[in-house]
Scaffold this motif. Structure first.
Motif, PDB file in Angstrom:
ATOM      1  N   THR A 160      -5.552   3.593 -31.859  1.00 49.86           N
ATOM      2  CA  THR A 160      -4.097   3.934 -31.709  1.00 49.86           C
ATOM      3  C   THR A 160      -3.725   6.069 -31.616  1.00 49.86           C
ATOM      4  O   THR A 160      -2.612   5.858 -31.490  1.00 49.86           O
ATOM      5  N   THR A 161      -5.444   6.674 -31.644  1.00 52.22           N
ATOM      6  CA  THR A 161      -5.271   7.593 -31.852  1.00 52.22           C
ATOM      7  C   THR A 161      -4.353   8.576 -33.744  1.00 52.22           C
ATOM      8  O   THR A 161      -5.147   9.489 -33.171  1.00 52.22           O
ATOM      9  N   ALA A 162      -4.125   7.620 -34.084  1.00 50.79           N
ATOM     10  CA  ALA A 162      -3.114   8.268 -34.419  1.00 50.79           C
ATOM     11  C   ALA A 162      -3.596   9.471 -35.823  1.00 50.79           C
ATOM     12  O   ALA A 162      -2.721  10.214 -36.321  1.00 50.79           O
ATOM     13  N   THR A 169       4.284  13.257 -25.658  1.00 47.79           N
ATOM     14  CA  THR A 169       2.134  12.687 -26.291  1.00 47.79           C
ATOM     15  C   THR A 169       2.275  11.948 -27.784  1.00 47.79           C
ATOM     16  O   THR A 169       1.744  10.828 -27.732  1.00 47.79           O
ATOM     17  N   THR A 170       3.864  11.581 -28.364  1.00 49.11           N
ATOM     18  CA  THR A 170       3.932  10.748 -29.385  1.00 49.11           C
ATOM     19  C   THR A 170       3.363  11.913 -31.151  1.00 49.11           C
ATOM     20  O   THR A 170       3.430  11.132 -31.673  1.00 49.11           O
ATOM     21  N   ALA A 171       2.880  12.730 -30.810  1.00 49.85           N
ATOM     22  CA  ALA A 171       1.969  13.353 -31.522  1.00 49.85           C
ATOM     23  C   ALA A 171       2.786  13.904 -32.932  1.00 49.85           C
ATOM     24  O   ALA A 171       2.767  13.880 -34.112  1.00 49.85           O
ATOM     25  N   ASN A 189       2.938   6.821 -32.943  1.00 49.62           N
ATOM     26  CA  ASN A 189       2.122   8.486 -34.274  1.00 49.62           C
ATOM     27  C   ASN A 189       2.227   7.591 -35.671  1.00 49.62           C
ATOM     28  O   ASN A 189       3.516   7.485 -35.745  1.00 49.62           O
ATOM     29  N   ASN A 216      -3.498  13.227 -29.840  1.00 51.80           N
ATOM     30  CA  ASN A 216      -3.248  13.024 -31.515  1.00 51.80           C
ATOM     31  C   ASN A 216      -3.662  14.759 -31.993  1.00 51.80           C
ATOM     32  O   ASN A 216      -4.511  16.040 -31.855  1.00 51.80           O
TER      33      ASN A 216
HETATM   34 NA    NA Z   1      -0.304  10.238 -31.670  1.00 51.03          NA
END
Ligand code: NA
Lengths: 639, 639
Positions: free
Chosen positions: B217-219, A217-219, B591, A591
């Motif tokens: 980008t939700t980062a 999920t790249t989190a 991320n 995120n």
């Molecule tokens: Na993210």
């Protein structure tokens, strides 16, 4: 007879709205069915559905606590309404059809279980025992199983159809995570590396699995790879390969599988709908048909047809109805055959935007003034391109003024000038264009403008009055004024043609996004109910002003020193239904979801992570992909 | 004549490989063109291309520093090779075609600019001035403009075609961010809220814009909303609406626009390719055609055809060639007309998997033994389903053993047993199946198995020898052994049919992913070169063992206390080309990119963020969406 016309009208209207109800054709049942379809009853049903769902705000754990008897009483009222609706439906359709339809069984089961749960819960509470209102997870399912929830059921069916394929890809994806986790354990577990907080790095297989799932999920990128990367350059390659395979390829494959199924299913559904619609129209024809000549083809006369259309759509204008007839009876024979009749349902659905060259009301009132040279000049000016450009310029200047400090009295007063200019614009346009055309159903931007400007005017006046009378300005009203001021600026996009086409596409797919909104609310509601039972009261939010030392760890000593507490996530909790919904949105955005899930695992048990992984799979991998597939398809068709 | 056959063969082979080269048809030019297409020259070209790109490893800032004269010398050699290749190409095609083709102009410009840059840089360095090797950003563009870079050029063309539409959506998207930022400033800027580190929250318009771009980008979700959410419930609604519109809807629209253009463009390209292929085959026909009877249709005789096919594809077996002829000359007339001849290019591309019922070599060697009852029983056993299941079970047991502690001697020795079992499996299969069939081009899993098992055997033996001879085991070899052991487990997916279809689809789209890999390397290389010039040496990585106090802030006091330093991101820097590439991968994953970009903005200037936003737009919004579109399309076709 009147009964025949009622029956035919019901068939046509069912075909028109794609209702697939196998109602009883006895005159009494038909009348009941017409009542069943009455808009007021539907509004009533959805109102009580909303009340039933909203009960979560008042039930423990509540935003606004109410005594148990009060919420129970309201719920019983809701159940009663739903029961009456089901009985009404049972009276309308054939007995065997009723019991064969899973949606009716579902509703009856849900209503029964809810009643049982309420009795048990009431009894437990009366005896001061601990009770769980488990039937609350069933509430949103009513939304799905109610007769009107066709679109929603279709969405769920499409998910169910895609599930087997998604499941196989998911298994393969999990296998890939297992393999990579094993490799990571072997490669990195014995090197004595540490995480940034000093805990050992990649030593437990289960932890690695979770960390790698989160990495998909790249989190937790790049944090999860930093200890290995700091130790050696080459370990970065391991993580890059992992991300390439699992984040990029597998996630694209999930989208591909969901999209593929969605397209296939949609095609099949559309085919069935077309077939069912034709079938209903043939039945309607069968009811009204007559034989004009011996051995001739059966037809429906214009008189019958007129009476039918008047019943189906009473608010249709005579001109519109005559137009539809002339389209159907193109050879002008005064009667139409089956083929022409069957098209009626589609014809009724076509919205004819009649460009009525109706004269402006002012022209009828005082033609001499409206036709005078200055008036004509004014009309030309307003319709000129320069008029739009001048107002675009005004909007830009307005944007700059909004950005400046509103404490400055000059700038604060300029707002009145802008408001006056915007009102002037609307009045000028109303002077030039026929008001009913200006405010037609499809003039989105005219409606938007007028509503925003008038609301801004009202809010600004209220604000000024409050300020001058009590030297006190309400923060809420000021906020509304600010929002309305900024929203006014959006209008500028309508002047640019390229933007208009994009926005129009988005507006057109709006209604379908609403179905999607219902789908997500059903899933959110279920997860919120389960989440509240599992995690309520485990994490506490303290107001900014609080000096309680427990504020640093969200009132739960277990959270001391965790990322959850350090990042001040205390308000992200399951302590009431509104907080739960906001938390679920955050989990959907994905995120930092590992911080959130680890926080709740810390205060309960490590297995709490299952809840969060399940949520991720259902909402992000399945439902969001359907959303993307849906937007893609809509764009391909519209753009 | 021989020259005619050469010319026809070139046409056919150009058609077969979709080469669109307007070469000179003089016999000399044709011979030069045949040489130009020789595989050895192509390998040489790509080898020097790789050398040229790899120079970045040795140039300042270098991974392995080399003196300037050494890298310069190699680069001049590369330039020479490329120049010779261009001159060769110029001799092959018509003069005016050469200068009209933008790719040739591009190469000449790149070569000239590189030479100029090298001279300037050399002179500056000789005089001890500061110089920038700006022409390094041009290097990957050679990969695009070289004759063989057809697929890559097609990918770039498809991006260029999509750009105008993407640009309009991007403008609208930026406008939406502007509006939301203005609203956020008005709503939140004056409330005296603070971020978690005590800095004022949402008070600067530009900062808000950046924060909201990052939120797309939700980062920085949910951190960016926490101060507002903690202050009041309702502000969460602002952020949820923002995410819904900008993250979900706009990002889906970007994908839709990219995908739509990709599909349209692909269709057009395929149409052109088919047209060009036909055109070339007609020319080849024109060269070889004869008239068998007066006034009859021109034909190509079997003899000419055979000679042509032998020239085009010398390694084609006689049987295969005869099969192709009988397909073309279906009426058995000994000659074929234009229509049949034109299909040749496609016929040659069809891979005929000849299921040769060739006898097993052992059967030819000692038929009595191979045909004996025990031997036949063995063959039946190996081909039985149970054999596969037994080995799947062995793999599962092996997986458990790998997961256990390898320090245990019993488990360490079990590895030999598993290795023996896997080798036995391969030997048994080779006993049963004809070896050339077993190792055919399409038997991916047989190749995979054999390579992995033999590598594991070699690595394990090397490891044991090293251990027993020097009581010292090399960490690298052990790592390789571990990786190979785990990779062996992957084989289990081939036993499950559902998995096999998914994996086969992925394997089939593999080659096209390679084109995509080239595309991303071109873009990464350019960004890496620019990034190194902008940010080299600004951030320093200290080894774990270092006790330098500067380690806490990556050697740059400006980073003291920033998230970049706190999260220990010092190794994410632009100090050499490998680090740059890894950092760019992290930026692609998105991320924490705001932490990375803020870190580099802190050590240079706030405008450094433009570099990172530009990278996000180009790589994530444009290129990754093309990748997704590409996987989607491939899956729809294959699955
Ligand atoms: Na993210």
């Amino acid at each position: 007879s009147e009964e025949d016309f009622n029956l035919a009208a019901i068939y046509v209207s069912d075909a028109q709205y794609n209702r697939n109800v196998y109602f009883d054709t006895s005159p009494q049942a038909v009348r009941l069915y017409m009542l069943y379809n009455h808009w007021a009853l539907k509004v009533l049903l959805y109102f009580f559905m909303l009340v039933n769902l909203s009960l979560a705000i008042f039930e423990d754990p509540a935003v606004y606590p109410l005594p148990i008897w009060a919420t129970m009483l309201v719920e019983i009222l809701c159940l009663l309404i739903f029961t009456i609706r089901v009985i009404h439906y049972a009276k309308v359709i054939l007995r065997d059809k009723f019991w064969k339809d899973p949606k009716n069984i579902c509703i009856i089961v849900i209503l029964t279980l809810t009643l049982v749960d309420m009795i048990i819960y009431g009894a437990l509470k009366a005896a001061n025992y601990y009770g769980v209102r488990w039937s609350r997870v069933l509430r949103p399912l009513l939304l799905v199983n109610v007769t009107e929830g066709r679109q929603l059921r279709r969405a769920f069916r499409s998910i169910r159809n895609a599930l087997p394929q998604i499941f196989y890809v998911f298994l393969l994806f999990m296998f890939s995570i297992l393999i990579f986790a094993l490799m990571a354990l072997k490669l990195l577990g014995k090197r004595g590396l540490t995480n940034i907080n000093g805990t050992p790095y990649f030593t437990s297989y289960l932890e690695i699995m979770f960390d790698l799932y989160v990495l998909v999920t790249t989190a937790n990128s790049p944090d999860v790879m930093m200890p290995a990367y700091n130790a050696n350059f080459f370990f970065a390659v391991f993580f890059i390969v992992y991300i390439l395979i699992n984040t990029y390829i597998f996630m694209s494959v999930f989208l591909a599988v969901v999209y593929n199924n969605y397209k296939k299913y949609l095609k099949e559904e559309v085919r069935q709908l077309v077939r069912a619609k034709r079938h209903k129209m043939v039945r309607a024809f069968g009811v009204l048909q007559e034989q004009r000549e011996e051995g001739g083809e059966p037809v429906v006369t214009q008189a019958s047809w007129n009476q039918l259309v008047r019943l189906v759509q009473p608010n249709l204008s005579n001109a519109h109805r005559e137009l539809l007839w002339s389209v159907s009876d193109d050879k002008n024979q005064g009667a139409i055959g089956k083929v022409a009749f069957v098209q009626l349902a589609d014809l009724l659905n076509i919205e004819i935007i009649t460009i009525k060259s109706r004269p402006h009301p002012l022209q009828s009132l005082c033609p001499s003034l409206y036709q005078s040279a200055p008036s004509k000049l004014l009309c030309q000016l307003v319709q000129h391109r320069a008029f739009v450009m001048v107002y675009d310029l005004i909007i830009l200047v307005n944007a700059v003024f909004i950005g400046l400090d509103e404490e400055n009295p000059m700038i604060a007063n300029s707002e009145w000038v802008f408001l006056a200019l915007y009102i002037l614009e609307i009045l000028l346009k109303l002077y030039v264009f026929e008001p009913r055309v200006f405010f037609s159903k499809h003039s989105f931007w005219n409606w938007f403008d007028t509503v925003i400007v008038i609301s801004a005017l009202v809010a600004t006046i209220v604000n000024s009055v409050m300020k001058s009378s009590s030297h006190f300005s309400s923060r809420q009203i000021l906020d509304i004024v600010f929002i309305l001021r900024v929203l006014r600026l959006i209008r500028v996009v309508d002047s640019i043609k390229r933007f208009r086409t994009i926005i129009n596409t988005l507006i057109r797919i709006g209604p379908a996004i609403l179905t999607f909104g219902q789908l997500i609310i059903v899933v959110y509601y279920i997860f919120a109910m389960v989440g509240m039972e599992l995690f309520k009261g485990k994490v506490t939010f303290y107001e900014q002003s609080s000096t309680d030392p427990a504020k640093a760890y969200c009132g739960n000593p277990l959270l001391n020193g965790t990322d959850f507490a350090k990042l001040n996530y205390c308000k992200n909790n399951f302590n009431d239904v509104v907080s739960s919904f906001i938390l679920l949105v955050e989990l959907t955005v994905v995120n930092q979801w590992h911080v959130l899930s680890s926080g709740f695992a810390t205060v309960t048990h490590i297995s709490a992570r299952i809840f969060f992984v399940l949520f991720h799979f259902i909402v992000v991998i399945v439902i969001l992909n359907i959303f993307v597939a849906f937007v893609l398809e809509a764009f391909f068709v519209e753009y």
